[in-house]
Design a protein around this motif. Structure first.
Motif, PDB file in Angstrom:
ATOM      1  N   THR A  37       0.794  -1.318  -0.169  1.00  0.00           N
ATOM      2  CA  THR A  37       0.001   0.059  -0.137  1.00  0.00           C
ATOM      3  C   THR A  37       0.879   1.208   0.187  1.00  0.00           C
ATOM      4  O   THR A  37       1.606   1.381   0.868  1.00  0.00           O
ATOM      5  CB  THR A  37      -0.890   0.084   1.163  1.00  0.00           C
ATOM      6  N   LYS A  38       0.748   1.934  -1.000  1.00  0.00           N
ATOM      7  CA  LYS A  38       1.529   3.337  -1.320  1.00  0.00           C
ATOM      8  C   LYS A  38       0.761   4.559  -0.246  1.00  0.00           C
ATOM      9  O   LYS A  38       1.450   5.257   0.122  1.00  0.00           O
ATOM     10  CB  LYS A  38       1.661   3.781  -2.458  1.00  0.00           C
ATOM     11  N   GLY A  39      -0.587   4.590  -0.485  1.00  0.00           N
ATOM     12  CA  GLY A  39      -1.348   5.555   0.356  1.00  0.00           C
ATOM     13  C   GLY A  39      -2.846   5.150   0.298  1.00  0.00           C
ATOM     14  O   GLY A  39      -3.151   3.960  -0.466  1.00  0.00           O
ATOM     15  N   LEU A  40      -3.507   5.963   0.931  1.00  0.00           N
ATOM     16  CA  LEU A  40      -4.837   5.819   1.090  1.00  0.00           C
ATOM     17  C   LEU A  40      -5.590   6.948   1.321  1.00  0.00           C
ATOM     18  O   LEU A  40      -4.954   8.173   1.754  1.00  0.00           O
ATOM     19  CB  LEU A  40      -5.166   4.584   2.188  1.00  0.00           C
ATOM     20  N   TYR A  41      -6.765   7.078   1.068  1.00  0.00           N
ATOM     21  CA  TYR A  41      -7.566   8.096   1.283  1.00  0.00           C
ATOM     22  C   TYR A  41      -8.937   7.668   1.942  1.00  0.00           C
ATOM     23  O   TYR A  41      -9.490   6.789   1.630  1.00  0.00           O
ATOM     24  CB  TYR A  41      -8.160   8.928  -0.035  1.00  0.00           C
ATOM     25  N   TYR A  42      -9.267   8.445   2.991  1.00  0.00           N
ATOM     26  CA  TYR A  42     -10.572   8.163   3.630  1.00  0.00           C
ATOM     27  C   TYR A  42     -11.268   9.264   4.470  1.00  0.00           C
ATOM     28  O   TYR A  42     -10.563  10.241   4.567  1.00  0.00           O
ATOM     29  CB  TYR A  42     -10.324   6.892   4.825  1.00  0.00           C
ATOM     30  N   ARG A  43     -12.369   8.967   4.537  1.00  0.00           N
ATOM     31  CA  ARG A  43     -13.387  10.309   5.339  1.00  0.00           C
ATOM     32  C   ARG A  43     -13.743   9.314   6.702  1.00  0.00           C
ATOM     33  O   ARG A  43     -14.199   8.347   6.645  1.00  0.00           O
ATOM     34  CB  ARG A  43     -14.609  10.575   4.541  1.00  0.00           C
ATOM     35  N   LYS A  44     -13.731  10.313   7.653  1.00  0.00           N
ATOM     36  CA  LYS A  44     -14.420   9.841   8.922  1.00  0.00           C
ATOM     37  C   LYS A  44     -14.930  10.924   9.841  1.00  0.00           C
ATOM     38  O   LYS A  44     -14.251  12.169  10.059  1.00  0.00           O
ATOM     39  CB  LYS A  44     -13.213   9.290   9.814  1.00  0.00           C
ATOM     40  N   ARG A  46     -16.542  13.342   8.754  1.00  0.00           N
ATOM     41  CA  ARG A  46     -16.849  14.601   7.954  1.00  0.00           C
ATOM     42  C   ARG A  46     -15.345  15.014   8.016  1.00  0.00           C
ATOM     43  O   ARG A  46     -15.321  16.315   7.294  1.00  0.00           O
ATOM     44  CB  ARG A  46     -17.846  15.405   8.260  1.00  0.00           C
ATOM     45  N   ARG A  47     -14.343  14.170   8.418  1.00  0.00           N
ATOM     46  CA  ARG A  47     -12.949  14.874   8.231  1.00  0.00           C
ATOM     47  C   ARG A  47     -12.316  14.078   7.075  1.00  0.00           C
ATOM     48  O   ARG A  47     -12.477  12.866   7.081  1.00  0.00           O
ATOM     49  CB  ARG A  47     -12.301  14.809   9.383  1.00  0.00           C
ATOM     50  N   ARG A  48     -11.601  14.658   6.349  1.00  0.00           N
ATOM     51  CA  ARG A  48     -10.783  14.064   5.212  1.00  0.00           C
ATOM     52  C   ARG A  48      -9.240  13.651   5.521  1.00  0.00           C
ATOM     53  O   ARG A  48      -8.634  14.574   5.937  1.00  0.00           O
ATOM     54  CB  ARG A  48     -11.071  14.638   3.815  1.00  0.00           C
ATOM     55  N   PHE A  49      -8.971  12.368   5.227  1.00  0.00           N
ATOM     56  CA  PHE A  49      -7.461  12.052   5.341  1.00  0.00           C
ATOM     57  C   PHE A  49      -6.790  11.544   4.350  1.00  0.00           C
ATOM     58  O   PHE A  49      -7.327  10.827   3.601  1.00  0.00           O
ATOM     59  CB  PHE A  49      -7.602  11.096   6.557  1.00  0.00           C
ATOM     60  N   ILE A  50      -5.649  11.886   3.978  1.00  0.00           N
ATOM     61  CA  ILE A  50      -4.694  11.056   3.181  1.00  0.00           C
ATOM     62  C   ILE A  50      -3.636  10.543   3.841  1.00  0.00           C
ATOM     63  O   ILE A  50      -2.852  11.308   4.723  1.00  0.00           O
ATOM     64  CB  ILE A  50      -4.138  12.201   1.936  1.00  0.00           C
ATOM     65  N   VAL A  51      -3.382   9.149   4.071  1.00  0.00           N
ATOM     66  CA  VAL A  51      -2.183   8.638   4.399  1.00  0.00           C
ATOM     67  C   VAL A  51      -1.334   8.131   3.361  1.00  0.00           C
ATOM     68  O   VAL A  51      -1.554   7.388   2.542  1.00  0.00           O
ATOM     69  CB  VAL A  51      -2.608   7.639   5.397  1.00  0.00           C
ATOM     70  N   ILE A  52      -0.049   8.443   3.503  1.00  0.00           N
ATOM     71  CA  ILE A  52       1.232   8.145   2.780  1.00  0.00           C
ATOM     72  C   ILE A  52       2.335   7.433   3.194  1.00  0.00           C
ATOM     73  O   ILE A  52       2.416   7.516   4.512  1.00  0.00           O
ATOM     74  CB  ILE A  52       1.598   9.389   2.017  1.00  0.00           C
ATOM     75  N   ALA A  66      -0.789  13.421  -4.851  1.00  0.00           N
ATOM     76  CA  ALA A  66      -1.605  14.026  -5.752  1.00  0.00           C
ATOM     77  C   ALA A  66      -2.697  13.054  -6.300  1.00  0.00           C
ATOM     78  O   ALA A  66      -4.031  13.408  -6.277  1.00  0.00           O
ATOM     79  CB  ALA A  66      -0.787  14.299  -6.992  1.00  0.00           C
ATOM     80  N   HIS A  67      -2.474  11.678  -6.025  1.00  0.00           N
ATOM     81  CA  HIS A  67      -3.351  10.559  -6.614  1.00  0.00           C
ATOM     82  C   HIS A  67      -4.627  10.674  -5.535  1.00  0.00           C
ATOM     83  O   HIS A  67      -5.753  10.470  -5.878  1.00  0.00           O
ATOM     84  CB  HIS A  67      -2.605   9.322  -6.582  1.00  0.00           C
ATOM     85  N   GLU A  68      -4.294  10.618  -4.312  1.00  0.00           N
ATOM     86  CA  GLU A  68      -5.303  10.497  -3.196  1.00  0.00           C
ATOM     87  C   GLU A  68      -6.013  11.581  -3.361  1.00  0.00           C
ATOM     88  O   GLU A  68      -7.513  11.893  -3.170  1.00  0.00           O
ATOM     89  CB  GLU A  68      -4.641  10.417  -1.820  1.00  0.00           C
ATOM     90  N   LEU A  69      -5.626  12.924  -3.523  1.00  0.00           N
ATOM     91  CA  LEU A  69      -6.103  14.126  -3.672  1.00  0.00           C
ATOM     92  C   LEU A  69      -7.154  13.997  -4.871  1.00  0.00           C
ATOM     93  O   LEU A  69      -8.162  14.633  -4.935  1.00  0.00           O
ATOM     94  CB  LEU A  69      -5.173  15.349  -3.967  1.00  0.00           C
TER      95      LEU A  69
END
Length: 137
Positions: A37-44, A46-52, A66-69
């Protein structure tokens, strides 16, 4: 997608995915995400997160951000994982769209020089040359 990217560039005056994410209120975190896993995007809540993945080279961290954005802008409400290309998961439509978004965002305001190879162009603007495999259909 082009209009979306142009609007971001015009409003925030940058194509840096880290600056754009912060300006949009997306929290960025770095952590060890394992081998694939290179990264992930999630919402929790109503907050948004990018994990790299914190062990990626800097140009990959930038591309993954940029991909997760791209997922945030294109696929609202869907949590996504960016998996290593060698995994057994075939990149689906949403992943290809996020890859294309990342490539277009990071290459905005820059064109290849005449007779410049794609690999040289990517190297010059800080995009991992392997990215071409991520954007193909």
């Amino acid at each position: 997608m082009d209009e979306l990217i142009n609007n971001l560039l015009k409003k925030y005056k940058t194509n840096c995915p880290f600056e754009l994410s912060r300006a949009l209120g997306i929290h960025i975190r770095f952590m060890n995400l394992g081998a694939v896993t290179k990264g992930l995007y999630y919402r929790k809540l109503r907050r948004r997160f990018i994990v790299i993945h914190n062990e990626l080279p800097l140009e990959w961290q930038r591309f993954v951000c940029a991909h997760e954005l791209g997922h945030d802008r294109l696929h609202k409400g869907i949590n996504r994982f960016f998996l290593e290309e060698s995994s057994y998961f075939s990149p689906g439509k949403l992943e290809r769209q996020a890859n294309l978004f990342a490539l277009k965002l990071l290459s905005a305001n820059s064109l290849p020089d005449q007779d410049e190879s794609l690999n040289s162009y990517y190297l010059r603007i800080g995009i991992p040359p392997e990215v071409r495999f991520y954007t193909q259909d």
